[in-house]
Design an enzyme around this catalytic site. Structure first.
Site, short mmCIF file in Angstrom:
data_model
loop_
_atom_site.label_atom_id
_atom_site.label_comp_id
_atom_site.label_asym_id
_atom_site.label_seq_id
_atom_site.Cartn_x
_atom_site.Cartn_y
_atom_site.Cartn_z
N ASP A 82 0.86 -1.18 0.00
CA ASP A 82 0.00 0.00 0.00
C ASP A 82 0.90 1.24 0.00
O ASP A 82 2.08 1.16 0.35
CB ASP A 82 -0.88 -0.05 1.25
CG ASP A 82 -1.73 1.19 1.44
OD1 ASP A 82 -2.33 1.66 0.45
OD2 ASP A 82 -1.78 1.70 2.58
N ASP A 84 -0.35 5.04 0.94
CA ASP A 84 -0.66 6.04 1.95
C ASP A 84 -0.55 5.46 3.36
O ASP A 84 -1.13 4.41 3.67
CB ASP A 84 -2.07 6.59 1.73
CG ASP A 84 -2.18 7.35 0.42
OD1 ASP A 84 -1.58 8.42 0.31
OD2 ASP A 84 -2.85 6.84 -0.50
N ARG A 127 -14.76 12.23 -0.82
CA ARG A 127 -13.58 13.06 -0.54
C ARG A 127 -13.14 13.83 -1.78
O ARG A 127 -12.82 15.01 -1.71
CB ARG A 127 -12.44 12.19 -0.01
CG ARG A 127 -12.66 11.71 1.42
CD ARG A 127 -11.57 10.77 1.88
NE ARG A 127 -11.62 9.50 1.18
CZ ARG A 127 -10.68 8.55 1.26
NH1 ARG A 127 -9.62 8.76 2.01
NH2 ARG A 127 -10.82 7.42 0.61
N SER A 171 -2.29 1.05 -4.68
CA SER A 171 -2.87 2.06 -3.81
C SER A 171 -4.30 2.39 -4.17
O SER A 171 -4.68 2.37 -5.35
CB SER A 171 -2.02 3.35 -3.90
OG SER A 171 -2.61 4.40 -3.18
N GLY A 172 -5.08 2.70 -3.14
CA GLY A 172 -6.41 3.25 -3.37
C GLY A 172 -6.34 4.75 -3.57
O GLY A 172 -7.38 5.40 -3.69
#
Length: 291
Positions: A82, A84, A127, A171-172
């Protein structure tokens, strides 16, 4: 056969010989080996101890991480990470939000999503919508001024690659960040979502489909097939609920400074060490580190 691995923050170096010996004697383990004096030690163990959870909690309170890993296949051939709050110390969307003046609102949504309280895809759309109208040039400013690597990340990637492994950043977050972070840390691949831009400004929408939990599992499946390796040969690391799919599928899935819901399900946990702890879990010594 198993190996008990104890690690601590490299900045604190609080791991003491008497603690290692007490655990080794209590569990009937083999001779202790120091991987980094004061920071990491290990010993062999014939079987998984029944009181692992209890002892782990006690050591966690002392600032020491405890993990028990199988000897077979200990060194992994693919790092699946991942980004973040894992390979970097920030959440990129939160940093963009701070520049847009909506930092607290976005950070609150991020926290709930990473702890699994709300769905990742809906949370991402919510977001990003709050970023509508933000000048796209702010992305470069955030990269230059706000994004910092997680300690030990470069060493983790470089050391594993020096021993024949490959590395993928999944990553998301957003490709505008993963591409930069991937290049900086030496990853072979990176996958993430896209931020849509029109007339030099963020539109307030992410590209579809959104890459979340399922996409990280898909990356694991696709990359292991491409490399001709088993899922058991993968080391996955993350901190949020959307990482749990790959953490539970990988041969070694590590929750790094993770949310409580993630720690509850992940087999391996690092709460105190940095990313070099993942090298100790694989049996590397500090003297083996590259970078």
């Amino acid at each position: 056969m198993y190996v008990t691995v104890l690690t601590a923050s490299p900045d604190a170096a609080i791991l003491e010989a008497h603690l290692v010996e007490a655990l080794r004697n209590g569990w009937g383990g083999g001779a202790a080996r120091w991987l980094a004096r004061g920071g990491a030690a290990e010993f062999d163990l014939p079987a998984m101890p029944d009181n692992l959870a209890t002892v782990r909690a006690e050591l966690d309170g002392l600032g020491v991480d405890l993990n028990v890993v199988p000897v077979a296949g200990r060194r992994k051939r693919l790092l699946l990470a991942d980004m973040d709050s894992t390979m970097i110390q920030q959440e990129c969307v939160d940093e963009l939000a701070a520049e847009a003046g909506v930092g607290p609102r976005v950070a609150a949504i991020t926290a709930r999503a990473m702890n699994g309280e709300i769905g990742f895809e809906g949370a991402l759309r919510e977001r990003v919508a709050l970023l509508a109208g933000l000048d796209a040039s702010v992305i470069d400013k955030v990269l230059a001024e706000r994004i910092t690597p997680m300690p030990g990340g470069g060493t983790l990637v470089a050391t594993m690659k020096a021993h024949g492994a490959r590395a993928a950043l999944v990553s998301g977050g957003f490709t505008v960040f993963t591409e930069a972070v991937s290049a900086r840390l030496g990853f072979d691949w990176n996958r993430a979502n896209t931020l849509l831009v029109a007339d030099g400004k963020l539109t307030g929408a992410p590209g579809e489909p959104i890459l979340g939990r399922a996409a990280k599992v898909a990356a694991l499946e696709e990359l292991t097939a491409e490399m001709g390796i088993a899922e058991a040969d993968v080391l996955a690391v993350g901190d949020g609920a959307n990482d749990l799919g790959m953490l539970t599928r990988a041969g070694m899935g590590v929750a790094l400074h993770a949310k409580p819901a993630v720690q509850a399900e992940a087999r391996y946990r690092i709460n105190h060490g940095d990313l070099t702890a993942l090298l100790y879990l694989q049996g590397y010594r500090q003297a083996d580190f590259v970078g």
